[in-house]
Motif scaffolding. Sequence first.
Motif, PDB file in Angstrom:
ATOM      1  N   LEU A 111       0.912  -1.056  -0.019  1.00  0.00           N
ATOM      2  CA  LEU A 111      -0.071  -0.002   0.004  1.00  0.00           C
ATOM      3  C   LEU A 111       0.938   1.273   0.005  1.00  0.00           C
ATOM      4  CD1 LEU A 111      -2.974  -1.080   2.591  1.00  0.00           C
ATOM      5  CD2 LEU A 111      -2.641  -1.380  -0.028  1.00  0.00           C
ATOM      6  N   GLY A 112       2.042   1.063   0.266  1.00  0.00           N
ATOM      7  CA  GLY A 112       2.914   2.328   0.178  1.00  0.00           C
ATOM      8  C   GLY A 112       2.921   3.057   1.563  1.00  0.00           C
ATOM      9  N   PHE A 113       2.345   2.499   2.666  1.00  0.00           N
ATOM     10  CA  PHE A 113       2.549   3.249   3.873  1.00  0.00           C
ATOM     11  C   PHE A 113       3.749   3.594   4.346  1.00  0.00           C
ATOM     12  CE2 PHE A 113      -2.074   2.103   5.560  1.00  0.00           C
ATOM     13  CZ  PHE A 113      -2.616   2.997   4.463  1.00  0.00           C
ATOM     14  N   ASP A 114       4.160   4.516   4.954  1.00  0.00           N
ATOM     15  CA  ASP A 114       5.498   4.626   5.674  1.00  0.00           C
ATOM     16  C   ASP A 114       5.508   3.813   6.876  1.00  0.00           C
ATOM     17  OD1 ASP A 114       4.331   6.154   7.799  1.00  0.00           O
ATOM     18  OD2 ASP A 114       4.790   8.125   6.658  1.00  0.00           O
ATOM     19  N   THR A 115       6.522   3.758   7.574  1.00  0.00           N
ATOM     20  CA  THR A 115       7.030   2.761   8.637  1.00  0.00           C
ATOM     21  C   THR A 115       5.935   3.126   9.700  1.00  0.00           C
ATOM     22  OG1 THR A 115       9.355   2.547   8.132  1.00  0.00           O
ATOM     23  CG2 THR A 115       8.637   1.796  10.074  1.00  0.00           C
ATOM     24  N   GLY A 116       5.873   4.335  10.137  1.00  0.00           N
ATOM     25  CA  GLY A 116       4.889   4.392  11.279  1.00  0.00           C
ATOM     26  C   GLY A 116       3.554   4.169  10.945  1.00  0.00           C
ATOM     27  N   LEU A 117       2.656   4.773   9.911  1.00  0.00           N
ATOM     28  CA  LEU A 117       1.363   4.397   9.420  1.00  0.00           C
ATOM     29  C   LEU A 117       1.378   3.116   9.268  1.00  0.00           C
ATOM     30  CD1 LEU A 117      -0.904   6.300   9.022  1.00  0.00           C
ATOM     31  CD2 LEU A 117      -0.457   6.267   6.453  1.00  0.00           C
ATOM     32  N   ALA A 118       2.360   2.307   8.690  1.00  0.00           N
ATOM     33  CA  ALA A 118       2.010   0.870   8.461  1.00  0.00           C
ATOM     34  C   ALA A 118       2.018   0.243   9.847  1.00  0.00           C
ATOM     35  CB  ALA A 118       3.332   0.076   7.710  1.00  0.00           C
ATOM     36  N   ILE A 119       2.763   0.579  10.957  1.00  0.00           N
ATOM     37  CA  ILE A 119       2.759  -0.140  12.247  1.00  0.00           C
ATOM     38  C   ILE A 119       1.551   0.288  12.784  1.00  0.00           C
ATOM     39  CG2 ILE A 119       3.867  -0.025  14.397  1.00  0.00           C
ATOM     40  CD1 ILE A 119       6.638   0.302  13.105  1.00  0.00           C
ATOM     41  N   LEU A 120       0.982   1.724  12.656  1.00  0.00           N
ATOM     42  CA  LEU A 120      -0.389   1.839  13.153  1.00  0.00           C
ATOM     43  C   LEU A 120      -1.409   1.037  12.739  1.00  0.00           C
ATOM     44  CD1 LEU A 120      -2.010   3.649  15.007  1.00  0.00           C
ATOM     45  CD2 LEU A 120      -2.084   5.381  13.165  1.00  0.00           C
ATOM     46  N   PHE A 121      -1.420   0.944  11.588  1.00  0.00           N
ATOM     47  CA  PHE A 121      -2.437   0.159  10.987  1.00  0.00           C
ATOM     48  C   PHE A 121      -2.400  -1.364  11.147  1.00  0.00           C
ATOM     49  CE2 PHE A 121      -4.414  -1.790   6.750  1.00  0.00           C
ATOM     50  CZ  PHE A 121      -5.664  -1.144   7.153  1.00  0.00           C
ATOM     51  N   GLY A 122      -1.211  -1.980  11.357  1.00  0.00           N
ATOM     52  CA  GLY A 122      -1.107  -3.260  11.851  1.00  0.00           C
ATOM     53  C   GLY A 122      -1.852  -3.477  13.147  1.00  0.00           C
ATOM     54  N   ALA A 123      -1.589  -2.465  14.135  1.00  0.00           N
ATOM     55  CA  ALA A 123      -2.290  -2.345  15.367  1.00  0.00           C
ATOM     56  C   ALA A 123      -3.600  -2.338  15.544  1.00  0.00           C
ATOM     57  CB  ALA A 123      -1.479  -1.384  16.275  1.00  0.00           C
ATOM     58  N   ILE A 124      -4.217  -1.808  14.397  1.00  0.00           N
ATOM     59  CA  ILE A 124      -5.807  -1.593  14.120  1.00  0.00           C
ATOM     60  C   ILE A 124      -6.426  -2.885  13.826  1.00  0.00           C
ATOM     61  CG2 ILE A 124      -7.430  -0.381  13.159  1.00  0.00           C
ATOM     62  CD1 ILE A 124      -5.793   1.902  13.039  1.00  0.00           C
ATOM     63  N   GLY A 359      -0.835  10.971   3.855  1.00  0.00           N
ATOM     64  CA  GLY A 359      -1.588   9.249   3.644  1.00  0.00           C
ATOM     65  C   GLY A 359      -2.601   8.791   4.770  1.00  0.00           C
ATOM     66  N   ALA A 360      -2.681   9.763   5.743  1.00  0.00           N
ATOM     67  CA  ALA A 360      -3.701   9.254   6.874  1.00  0.00           C
ATOM     68  C   ALA A 360      -4.947   9.076   6.524  1.00  0.00           C
ATOM     69  CB  ALA A 360      -3.530  10.414   7.996  1.00  0.00           C
ATOM     70  N   ASP A 361      -5.455   9.684   5.381  1.00  0.00           N
ATOM     71  CA  ASP A 361      -6.738   9.720   4.816  1.00  0.00           C
ATOM     72  C   ASP A 361      -7.084   8.207   4.313  1.00  0.00           C
ATOM     73  OD1 ASP A 361      -4.998  10.088   2.710  1.00  0.00           O
ATOM     74  OD2 ASP A 361      -6.517  11.149   1.788  1.00  0.00           O
ATOM     75  N   ARG A 362      -6.003   7.469   4.023  1.00  0.00           N
ATOM     76  CA  ARG A 362      -6.297   6.129   3.504  1.00  0.00           C
ATOM     77  C   ARG A 362      -6.654   5.116   4.240  1.00  0.00           C
ATOM     78  NH1 ARG A 362      -1.580   4.014  -0.366  1.00  0.00           N
ATOM     79  NH2 ARG A 362      -3.417   2.650  -0.752  1.00  0.00           N
ATOM     80  N   LEU A 363      -6.270   5.486   5.752  1.00  0.00           N
ATOM     81  CA  LEU A 363      -6.533   4.252   6.729  1.00  0.00           C
ATOM     82  C   LEU A 363      -8.024   4.095   6.826  1.00  0.00           C
ATOM     83  CD1 LEU A 363      -4.673   5.641   9.871  1.00  0.00           C
ATOM     84  CD2 LEU A 363      -4.454   3.435   8.729  1.00  0.00           C
TER      85      LEU A 363
END
Length: 601
Positions: A111-124, A359-363
């Motif tokens: 999805l091209g998320f940066d590291t921080g956003l990818a880790i946040l999405f993984g937690a969700i 990229g936050a809006d893609r969450l």
Amino acid sequence: MQHPLIQLTAILVLGIGAQWLSWRLRLPSILLLLIAGFVAGPATGFLKPDLLLGDLLFPIVSLSVAIILFEGGLSLDIAELREIGRVLGRLTTIGVGVTWLGVALLAHFLLGFDTGLAILFGAIMVVTGPTVIGPLLRHIRPSERVGSAIRWEGIVNDPIGAILAVLVFEAISAGGSEIAGPIVGIMKAVGAGGLLGLLGAGLLVLPLWRFWIPDFLQNPAALAVALATFALSDYVQPESGLLAVTVMGSAVASQKLVAVQHIVEFKENLRVLLISGLFIVLAARVPREMLGSVRVPEMLFLAGLILLVRPAAVALGTWGTKLTWRERFLLGVMAPRGIVAAAVASVFALELARRGYPGADRLVSITFLVIVGTVVVYGLSAAPVARWLGVASPNPQGVLLVGADPWIRSIAQCLSEQRVKVLLVDSNWSHVAAARSAGLVAHYGNILDEAMMDTLELEGIGRMMALTSNDEVNALAALHFGEVFGRDKVYQLSPEGAESGSRRQAIPKHLRGRFLFAPNATSAQLVNRFAVGQTVKATPLTEEFGYENFRAHYGDDALPLFAVKDPGQLVIYAAVDTPNPKAGQTLISLVAAHTTPMATE
């Protein structure tokens, strides 16, 4: 003010309407709720939650999720949790870790998320939607062990995923400069949530125990204490409130000082209303352009989540446990996402977007894609897979008994001794308490309550017998559960006067169950039989002592109730379908207590 009024009303009407339609069409309610939200919001522009609720939107969402998790905690009895033991512990530690890492990697590379956003999405994505799992389990009816593991994993993972998401969010906000931050955050969240959850349970149970709260205020008081516990815990340690209300609900359910079933029923009804409204609101917030933005990377991400991440999490999380490979396989194809994932993603996406995080809006759009995709895939595939693996109950022999009167408990006790699974339901607490004291599984509540199907654990239960003294309740219970077990698997006692034909015509066949035992086997007649000293007796039939010998010995007054073929294989006697018991079977019947058994029996 008319337009906001219409929108608020529409949220409720659309939510409940979608719930009703899902019941009529036998579809997962979450799908119809999402469709209704998409139509009302991005498709037509009629509903705009951000403009309607403004700054109150996410406080309302947070409080609603807190109530939903409190209700989930009320079903989490510690005594039952212990039975799952090691399996649940590994699923909520190793399994959570594998899911978190796997989703983060997929989000980063696909999805091209940066590291921080990818880790946040993984937690969700750690959460597994207990409100969606319940209906699926009723449809699949897996073995008791794997069914319990799936159900409890969904309940426990919700606060875990929320806490992990908060910790990652705090790390992102701090620019990732604090290495020890997540560890300290976990300790604070567990400490604040756990302690304040136990405190909230005490503040509710003690006044109930001392009768300081009148009956009409007990449900509102429970709601007020739960929300106060959530708010206080969130104030002490941000986002630890979800853990606090889950712990509070579990502690209230596990204590033995006061009965809280009336509170549980209230919260179950409230949960349906809140879930309906939340999904409409959150789905309506999805921007219109995001509905058509599903491309190949998003589909590959969804496929990787279902085909790689979940199986890997279950394989590593259940390694070395007592689960068979078939049970582990079914666990690996059951992880739908639900309301908590949608709510948490929406909250963090808004906060990150306000801070200009790219990229936050893609969450939100990816989260809703996961919700829809996992519900559809697991909803369509889980039942056939369970039957193929042999871990479902294609012909469950257990019996749901409506009523727990003394004579009904005698029948239940005899069935249990023949290794037939029995579950009793009664709205009389003293009857339920007596059944539990006798070692029977009994549930307190109204069998006609719609939420009862979500509450009852029907694994291994394949038939229902309505045995109350109220003919209308028996007929309605048979109608209610005919959609669950099939009309041929629901039974009720003959109504008073049925032998004369008068009441038979009053209750059409399509509005009742099959009549039990004999045309004159009414509630009053059975109660009278027990009153004069008749008892439930299990008689093994042999070549030397067959059914004819049984009749000759016990007389025509004996009333056959069931025949047990092999251990646990039950045949129910119906008024118009009397089986012919054979040698090798055990006949359960109602006979005079003073009759002396023959030597050949």
